[in-house]
Write a protein that holds these residues in place. Structure first.
Motif, PDB file in Angstrom:
ATOM      1  N   VAL A  43      -5.580   2.066  14.477  1.00 44.24           N
ATOM      2  CA  VAL A  43      -5.690   1.588  13.097  1.00 44.24           C
ATOM      3  C   VAL A  43      -5.071   2.571  12.109  1.00 44.24           C
ATOM      4  CG1 VAL A  43      -7.268   0.888  11.263  1.00 44.24           C
ATOM      5  CG2 VAL A  43      -7.746   0.246  13.636  1.00 44.24           C
ATOM      6  N   ILE A  44      -5.507   3.840  12.147  1.00 42.82           N
ATOM      7  CA  ILE A  44      -5.022   4.818  11.166  1.00 42.82           C
ATOM      8  C   ILE A  44      -3.513   5.041  11.280  1.00 42.82           C
ATOM      9  CG2 ILE A  44      -5.171   7.221  10.398  1.00 42.82           C
ATOM     10  CD1 ILE A  44      -8.130   7.141  10.934  1.00 42.82           C
ATOM     11  N   PRO A  45      -2.932   5.199  12.487  1.00 44.44           N
ATOM     12  CA  PRO A  45      -1.473   5.345  12.558  1.00 44.44           C
ATOM     13  C   PRO A  45      -0.724   4.167  11.933  1.00 44.44           C
ATOM     14  CG  PRO A  45      -2.450   5.983  14.637  1.00 44.44           C
ATOM     15  CD  PRO A  45      -3.552   5.383  13.822  1.00 44.44           C
ATOM     16  N   ALA A  46      -1.245   2.941  12.123  1.00 38.52           N
ATOM     17  CA  ALA A  46      -0.595   1.762  11.540  1.00 38.52           C
ATOM     18  C   ALA A  46      -0.680   1.792  10.011  1.00 38.52           C
ATOM     19  CB  ALA A  46      -1.247   0.484  12.077  1.00 38.52           C
ATOM     20  N   VAL A  47      -1.845   2.185   9.493  1.00 36.23           N
ATOM     21  CA  VAL A  47      -2.023   2.268   8.044  1.00 36.23           C
ATOM     22  C   VAL A  47      -1.152   3.378   7.457  1.00 36.23           C
ATOM     23  CG1 VAL A  47      -3.672   2.785   6.207  1.00 36.23           C
ATOM     24  CG2 VAL A  47      -4.345   1.290   8.093  1.00 36.23           C
ATOM     25  N   VAL A  48      -1.124   4.530   8.145  1.00 35.22           N
ATOM     26  CA  VAL A  48      -0.293   5.645   7.685  1.00 35.22           C
ATOM     27  C   VAL A  48       1.178   5.229   7.667  1.00 35.22           C
ATOM     28  CG1 VAL A  48       0.580   7.931   8.339  1.00 35.22           C
ATOM     29  CG2 VAL A  48      -1.875   7.474   8.377  1.00 35.22           C
ATOM     30  N   PHE A  49       1.622   4.583   8.737  1.00 30.56           N
ATOM     31  CA  PHE A  49       3.023   4.170   8.809  1.00 30.56           C
ATOM     32  C   PHE A  49       3.375   3.235   7.661  1.00 30.56           C
ATOM     33  CE2 PHE A  49       6.527   1.457   9.941  1.00 30.56           C
ATOM     34  CZ  PHE A  49       7.438   2.338  10.511  1.00 30.56           C
ATOM     35  N   TYR A  50       2.561   2.193   7.460  1.00 32.77           N
ATOM     36  CA  TYR A  50       2.916   1.220   6.429  1.00 32.77           C
ATOM     37  C   TYR A  50       2.853   1.837   5.029  1.00 32.77           C
ATOM     38  CZ  TYR A  50       3.276  -3.011   3.720  1.00 32.77           C
ATOM     39  OH  TYR A  50       3.706  -3.961   2.815  1.00 32.77           O
ATOM     40  N   GLY A  51       1.830   2.662   4.772  1.00 33.84           N
ATOM     41  CA  GLY A  51       1.711   3.290   3.460  1.00 33.84           C
ATOM     42  C   GLY A  51       2.885   4.205   3.148  1.00 33.84           C
ATOM     43  N   VAL A  52       3.268   5.032   4.113  1.00 32.74           N
ATOM     44  CA  VAL A  52       4.397   5.945   3.904  1.00 32.74           C
ATOM     45  C   VAL A  52       5.708   5.171   3.862  1.00 32.74           C
ATOM     46  CG1 VAL A  52       5.637   7.926   4.870  1.00 32.74           C
ATOM     47  CG2 VAL A  52       3.143   7.866   4.961  1.00 32.74           C
ATOM     48  N   PHE A  53       5.817   4.102   4.652  1.00 34.62           N
ATOM     49  CA  PHE A  53       7.018   3.256   4.629  1.00 34.62           C
ATOM     50  C   PHE A  53       7.274   2.696   3.230  1.00 34.62           C
ATOM     51  CE2 PHE A  53       8.618  -1.149   4.874  1.00 34.62           C
ATOM     52  CZ  PHE A  53       9.896  -0.903   5.381  1.00 34.62           C
ATOM     53  N   VAL A  54       6.218   2.202   2.579  1.00 31.56           N
ATOM     54  CA  VAL A  54       6.350   1.636   1.236  1.00 31.56           C
ATOM     55  C   VAL A  54       6.719   2.708   0.220  1.00 31.56           C
ATOM     56  CG1 VAL A  54       5.077   0.522  -0.645  1.00 31.56           C
ATOM     57  CG2 VAL A  54       4.778  -0.284   1.711  1.00 31.56           C
ATOM     58  N   LEU A  55       6.133   3.919   0.374  1.00 31.35           N
ATOM     59  CA  LEU A  55       6.319   4.971  -0.623  1.00 31.35           C
ATOM     60  C   LEU A  55       7.570   5.823  -0.405  1.00 31.35           C
ATOM     61  CD1 LEU A  55       2.621   6.243  -0.859  1.00 31.35           C
ATOM     62  CD2 LEU A  55       3.832   4.785  -2.506  1.00 31.35           C
ATOM     63  N   ALA A  56       7.917   6.076   0.874  1.00 33.42           N
ATOM     64  CA  ALA A  56       8.964   7.073   1.125  1.00 33.42           C
ATOM     65  C   ALA A  56      10.040   6.636   2.103  1.00 33.42           C
ATOM     66  CB  ALA A  56       8.322   8.371   1.623  1.00 33.42           C
ATOM     67  N   GLY A  57       9.958   5.421   2.643  1.00 34.38           N
ATOM     68  CA  GLY A  57      11.012   4.965   3.535  1.00 34.38           C
ATOM     69  C   GLY A  57      10.632   5.054   5.008  1.00 34.38           C
ATOM     70  N   VAL A  58      11.489   4.469   5.833  1.00 37.28           N
ATOM     71  CA  VAL A  58      11.144   4.267   7.226  1.00 37.28           C
ATOM     72  C   VAL A  58      11.128   5.565   8.040  1.00 37.28           C
ATOM     73  CG1 VAL A  58      13.536   3.704   7.873  1.00 37.28           C
ATOM     74  CG2 VAL A  58      11.647   2.890   9.278  1.00 37.28           C
ATOM     75  N   TRP A  59      12.109   6.453   7.836  1.00 32.21           N
ATOM     76  CA  TRP A  59      12.144   7.671   8.647  1.00 32.21           C
ATOM     77  C   TRP A  59      10.945   8.569   8.372  1.00 32.21           C
ATOM     78  CZ3 TRP A  59      14.614   7.972  12.921  1.00 32.21           C
ATOM     79  CH2 TRP A  59      15.837   7.324  13.100  1.00 32.21           C
ATOM     80  N   THR A  60      10.566   8.681   7.114  1.00 37.26           N
ATOM     81  CA  THR A  60       9.385   9.476   6.774  1.00 37.26           C
ATOM     82  C   THR A  60       8.132   8.855   7.384  1.00 37.26           C
ATOM     83  OG1 THR A  60      10.440  10.048   4.674  1.00 37.26           O
ATOM     84  CG2 THR A  60       8.097  10.530   4.883  1.00 37.26           C
ATOM     85  N   ALA A  61       8.075   7.523   7.387  1.00 42.01           N
ATOM     86  CA  ALA A  61       6.928   6.832   7.979  1.00 42.01           C
ATOM     87  C   ALA A  61       6.854   7.079   9.482  1.00 42.01           C
ATOM     88  CB  ALA A  61       7.028   5.336   7.695  1.00 42.01           C
ATOM     89  N   ILE A  62       7.999   7.099  10.140  1.00 38.05           N
ATOM     90  CA  ILE A  62       8.036   7.366  11.582  1.00 38.05           C
ATOM     91  C   ILE A  62       7.473   8.747  11.886  1.00 38.05           C
ATOM     92  CG2 ILE A  62       9.612   7.822  13.515  1.00 38.05           C
ATOM     93  CD1 ILE A  62      11.401   5.563  12.413  1.00 38.05           C
ATOM     94  N   VAL A  63       7.904   9.740  11.118  1.00 39.44           N
ATOM     95  CA  VAL A  63       7.433  11.106  11.322  1.00 39.44           C
ATOM     96  C   VAL A  63       5.943  11.210  11.006  1.00 39.44           C
ATOM     97  CG1 VAL A  63       7.632  13.493  10.535  1.00 39.44           C
ATOM     98  CG2 VAL A  63       9.691  12.113  10.893  1.00 39.44           C
ATOM     99  N   ALA A  64       5.497  10.562   9.931  1.00 44.38           N
ATOM    100  CA  ALA A  64       4.092  10.634   9.517  1.00 44.38           C
ATOM    101  C   ALA A  64       3.164  10.071  10.594  1.00 44.38           C
ATOM    102  CB  ALA A  64       3.895   9.890   8.201  1.00 44.38           C
ATOM    103  N   ALA A  65       3.537   8.946  11.202  1.00 41.77           N
ATOM    104  CA  ALA A  65       2.713   8.346  12.247  1.00 41.77           C
ATOM    105  C   ALA A  65       2.624   9.263  13.462  1.00 41.77           C
ATOM    106  CB  ALA A  65       3.284   6.990  12.651  1.00 41.77           C
ATOM    107  N   LEU A  66       3.745   9.897  13.805  1.00 36.52           N
ATOM    108  CA  LEU A  66       3.750  10.813  14.947  1.00 36.52           C
ATOM    109  C   LEU A  66       2.903  12.050  14.658  1.00 36.52           C
ATOM    110  CD1 LEU A  66       5.019  11.177  17.761  1.00 36.52           C
ATOM    111  CD2 LEU A  66       6.863  12.458  16.671  1.00 36.52           C
ATOM    112  N   VAL A  67       3.012  12.579  13.444  1.00 39.73           N
ATOM    113  CA  VAL A  67       2.223  13.754  13.064  1.00 39.73           C
ATOM    114  C   VAL A  67       0.735  13.433  13.116  1.00 39.73           C
ATOM    115  CG1 VAL A  67       1.612  15.255  11.122  1.00 39.73           C
ATOM    116  CG2 VAL A  67       4.020  14.859  11.680  1.00 39.73           C
TER     117      VAL A  67
END
Length: 237
Positions: A43-67
């Motif tokens: 749940v949290i990785p999916a929420v983190v990915f989508y939130g960062v995707f909307v705010l900062a773009g796809v590559w940042t979202a990819i890194v954020a979910a992995l972190v």
């Protein structure tokens, strides 16, 4: 004159002497453990990915979910908590997706990989049916104390077999749905629909699994419970 008086006291239905079977958790405890594992690993990785995707773009979202995934593993290691197999499996799959996407410099490949990984996991589950321990049996210890005697019970073995089939079919269905969405929707719509739909599917499947397991556990007398037990007490009068 001595007599026996029966007192009704609130005690465990079964005594727990030294060397007895391990404590069996309640349905609430098992549900809480499964929910927490899903929250951290899915749940949290999916929420983190989508939130960062909307705010900062796809590559940042990819890194954020992995972190987040590796941060959760590190935190559990530092605090001495057991890391669930589900969290480790999710981190491995996410790492593979990220590395391939970076090497190919393709975000489309990042979103295509769940089709491959869900299909591969489904295949792994199906192949495990030919072994003595289907995949669900290997993960069950994360949520319920298992031993050889318990895992060998016929009802438990059938439960593990059926749940392994359920999650294999679910993996194939998710792979097919992801591929269709990727081919038919824009990136923004794909990310939103996939995030919501896959999360809902995983949660429904998880609680269906809990329900089936609880039904079998009650038949096997495995759910922890406390009930009124008459206790004879000798009194003098």
């Amino acid at each position: 004159m001595a007599s026996l008086v029966t007192l009704t006291t609130l005690t465990p239905a079964t005594p727990d002497p030294v060397g007895a079977a391990p404590h069996r958790p309640s349905l609430t405890a098992v549900t809480t453990r499964v929910s927490l594992s899903l929250l951290i690993a899915v749940v949290i990785p999916a929420v983190v990915f989508y939130g960062v995707f909307v705010l900062a773009g796809v590559w940042t979202a990819i890194v954020a979910a992995l972190v987040w995934s590796y941060g959760a593993i590190a935190w559990r290691a530092v605090t001495g908590r057991r890391t669930s197999g589900l969290l480790i499996l999710a981190a491995i799959l996410l790492t593979g997706r990220t590395l391939l996407s970076v090497v190919a410099d393709s975000t489309w490949l990042y979103f295509l990989q769940p089709v491959i990984s869900d299909g591969a996991v489904a295949g792994l589950f199906l192949l495990s049916l030919a072994s003595a321990r289907p995949m669900v049996a290997r993960l069950a210890g994360d949520f319920y104390p298992m031993d050889h005697e318990l895992a060998a019970r016929p009802r438990i073995r059938r439960l593990f077999w059926h749940l392994t089939v359920l999650w294999a079919v679910l993996g194939l269905a998710k792979a097919s749905m992801t591929l269709w969405l990727l081919q038919s929707q824009s990136l923004e719509t794909f990310v939103l629909v996939k995030s919501v739909s896959m999360l809902a599917i995983n949660l429904m499947a998880a609680f269906a699994t809990i329900g089936l397991a609880a039904l079998v556990a009650r038949k096997e007398g495995l759910m922890g419970s406390t009930r009124l037990v008459p206790v004879p007490v000798r009194v003098t009068g």
